[in-house]
Scaffold this motif. Structure first.
Motif, PDB file in Angstrom:
ATOM      1  N   ALA A  76       0.860  -1.313   0.063  1.00 53.36           N
ATOM      2  CA  ALA A  76      -0.155  -0.180  -0.086  1.00 53.36           C
ATOM      3  C   ALA A  76       0.953   1.125  -0.009  1.00 53.36           C
ATOM      4  N   ILE A  77       2.275   1.179   0.403  1.00 48.41           N
ATOM      5  CA  ILE A  77       2.844   2.363   0.624  1.00 48.41           C
ATOM      6  C   ILE A  77       4.129   2.487  -0.090  1.00 48.41           C
ATOM      7  N   LEU A  78       4.442   1.137  -0.681  1.00 47.74           N
ATOM      8  CA  LEU A  78       5.833   1.349  -1.648  1.00 47.74           C
ATOM      9  C   LEU A  78       5.598   1.511  -2.797  1.00 47.74           C
ATOM     10  N   ASP A  79       6.623   2.271  -3.527  1.00 50.39           N
ATOM     11  CA  ASP A  79       6.744   2.513  -5.001  1.00 50.39           C
ATOM     12  C   ASP A  79       7.824   1.619  -5.348  1.00 50.39           C
ATOM     13  N   TRP A 126      12.875 -11.565  10.854  1.00 52.73           N
ATOM     14  CA  TRP A 126      12.171 -12.671  10.478  1.00 52.73           C
ATOM     15  C   TRP A 126      12.113 -12.716   9.036  1.00 52.73           C
ATOM     16  N   THR A 127      12.081 -13.931   8.357  1.00 53.64           N
ATOM     17  CA  THR A 127      12.469 -14.355   6.926  1.00 53.64           C
ATOM     18  C   THR A 127      11.332 -13.669   5.917  1.00 53.64           C
ATOM     19  N   THR A 128      10.018 -13.626   6.526  1.00 48.47           N
ATOM     20  CA  THR A 128       9.118 -12.840   5.568  1.00 48.47           C
ATOM     21  C   THR A 128       9.429 -11.271   5.292  1.00 48.47           C
ATOM     22  N   TYR A 129       9.792 -10.463   6.119  1.00 51.73           N
ATOM     23  CA  TYR A 129       9.892  -9.329   5.902  1.00 51.73           C
ATOM     24  C   TYR A 129      10.511  -8.968   4.696  1.00 51.73           C
ATOM     25  N   PRO A 130      12.044  -9.199   4.333  1.00 51.93           N
ATOM     26  CA  PRO A 130      12.331  -8.948   3.155  1.00 51.93           C
ATOM     27  C   PRO A 130      11.858  -9.477   1.724  1.00 51.93           C
ATOM     28  N   ARG A 186      16.479   7.702  -0.909  1.00 48.31           N
ATOM     29  CA  ARG A 186      15.369   6.633  -1.470  1.00 48.31           C
ATOM     30  C   ARG A 186      14.585   5.948  -0.226  1.00 48.31           C
ATOM     31  N   THR A 187      15.224   6.032   1.058  1.00 42.64           N
ATOM     32  CA  THR A 187      14.744   5.498   2.074  1.00 42.64           C
ATOM     33  C   THR A 187      13.171   5.953   2.393  1.00 42.64           C
ATOM     34  N   GLY A 246       9.494  -2.907  -3.304  1.00 38.38           N
ATOM     35  CA  GLY A 246      10.669  -1.915  -2.484  1.00 38.38           C
ATOM     36  C   GLY A 246      11.932  -3.008  -2.537  1.00 38.38           C
ATOM     37  N   VAL A 247      12.946  -2.346  -1.852  1.00 33.57           N
ATOM     38  CA  VAL A 247      14.190  -2.702  -1.664  1.00 33.57           C
ATOM     39  C   VAL A 247      14.720  -2.792  -0.084  1.00 33.57           C
TER      40      VAL A 247
END
Length: 408
Positions: free
Chosen positions: A119-122, A134-138, A173-174, A146-147
């Protein structure tokens, strides 16, 4: 050769093909498969309470099954009564006052995390991710375009990152900083002062914060849970809270989580969910309603058991020469360093990294643990102590015996 069988054809999209399997679920699945095959494997892999869901929650679900109104579609964003109850629960537990319109009920915490980032990342937006993570975040960040930018903390800081580290990672870019306390996989808990400092740094630089509060009720000793938007009110218009019933109420299989955030972001995430999954199972939502509206007595009993197991596993692991296990303050994981054991000879093998060491522990001791590579920091193992006391002692005793054989 036809185009359909061309070796250069990409059959899976690059975006989805780049996703790694969940390491924690993979370890848990392997342990369960070995047990089914008759091997006496003890699993420390999955972050899943061993307790049954409290009876009053199950009873509410049974009644919901019999109620025809729950046999139909309901609003994609969640049952209105559950959204209102989540808002009330958030004020009760976090001191953070929100409107039900700021709540989206999701199919577990993982969907909440992905939809929040989506919803918030381009494309190209950077998200600062403290590691161990936690493994799911990245993976969720990458799926959303996102990066992830990792900031590593180790046992010398109690696995807590500093404002100085976050600032060093910030670029033009953060867009978002991820904040997790109590933490999976380390059990680290940030103090109220450190939580506030990170929040004020984010406000100063106009950053979003996504904070995962799924372990809010699982803190021990003198540690206390602090909700970031409650202590830094100026951040509320750029803060997304992720939470759920899985860990607190032993409801991992019920799959109910939620997002709390600014109304426009929640509306956008709700639109996404309306096309992805529609509403969360009504029966599970009614069960979650009973959970968040009810007493925390059952939660306190589980926390007492986790605390006992926490102290036991830390003591036993620290008896192993070459292994160092900090005492976690929250969640139900330990994250010991095994760097000093790498390269040692153990039963004819010399594990070069924690992946090889975890494989050795499974093969020789029949104990399943997760290597630190899964959490962005090689040289560590994660063990969940959300399992029975007897299995915990037996499993760690096997690890003690095996790793006690390590030789140069």
């Amino acid at each position: 050769m036809s185009a359909a069988t061309s070796p250069t054809e990409r059959r899976v999209s690059a975006r989805v093909g780049a996703i790694s399997e969940s390491a924690t679920l993979a370890v848990d699945a392997k342990a369960k498969a070995l047990k089914a095959a008759g091997r006496p494997v003890i699993g420390f892999g999955a972050g899943e309470p061993d307790f049954p869901t409290p009876g009053y929650i199950v009873d509410a679900a049974v009644e919901a099954c019999r109620n025809p109104k729950y046999h139909r579609y309901t609003p994609a964003g969640g049952l209105p009564e559950l959204k209102a109850a989540i808002a009330e629960k958030t004020l009760r537990d976090s001191g953070y006052e929100v409107d039900p319109a700021q709540v989206l009920v999701t199919n577990g915490g993982k969907q909440a995390i992905y939809e929040a980032f989506a919803a918030i990342l381009d494309p190209g937006d950077e998200v600062i991710v403290p590691a161990p993570y936690w493994t799911t975040y990245p993976e969720s960040i990458r799926l959303a375009g996102g990066v992830p930018v990792e900031v590593v903390a180790d046992e010398t800081s109690g696995y807590r990152v500093s404002v100085e580290q976050l600032e060093a990672a910030r670029t033009e870019r953060t867009k978002v900083v991820l904040f997790v306390s109590p933490s999976n996989p380390t059990g680290a808990v940030y103090s109220a002062a450190d939580t506030e400092a990170i929040g004020r740094w984010a406000v100063e630089h106009g950053l979003w914060v996504m904070t995962d509060e799924i372990y809010e009720h699982l803190v021990y000793g003198d540690a206390t849970f602090t909700s970031l938007p409650a202590v830094v009110p100026e951040l509320r218009d750029k803060c997304i809270v992720v939470n759920g019933v899985a860990k607190t109420y032993a409801m991992t299989g019920w799959r109910v989580g939620w997002i709390i955030g600014p109304k426009d972001v929640v509306k956008a995430a709700t639109n996404l969910q309306s096309h992805a999954t529609s509403n969360v199972s009504n029966v599970a939502q009614v069960a979650a309603l009973a959970a968040v509206s009810g007493s925390l007595d059952a939660v306190a009993e589980m926390r007492t058991a986790f605390d006992r197991r926490r102290r036991t596993i830390v003591r036993m692991l620290n008896e192993i020469e070459g292994l160092y296990c900090p005492e976690p303050e929250g969640a139900f994981y330990v994250y010991p360093s095994v760097k000093a054991l790498l390269g040692k000879e153990i039963r004819g093998r010399r594990p070069a990294d924690s992946v090889e060491l975890a494989a050795l522990v499974l093969d020789e001791a029949e104990v399943a643990v997760v290597p630190g590579e899964a959490f962005g920091t090689p040289g560590y193992l994660r063990l969940s102590y959300a399992l029975g006391d007897d299995d915990l002692v037996e499993g760690v005793s096997r690890i003690q015996k095996l790793l006690g054989e390590a030789r140069d």
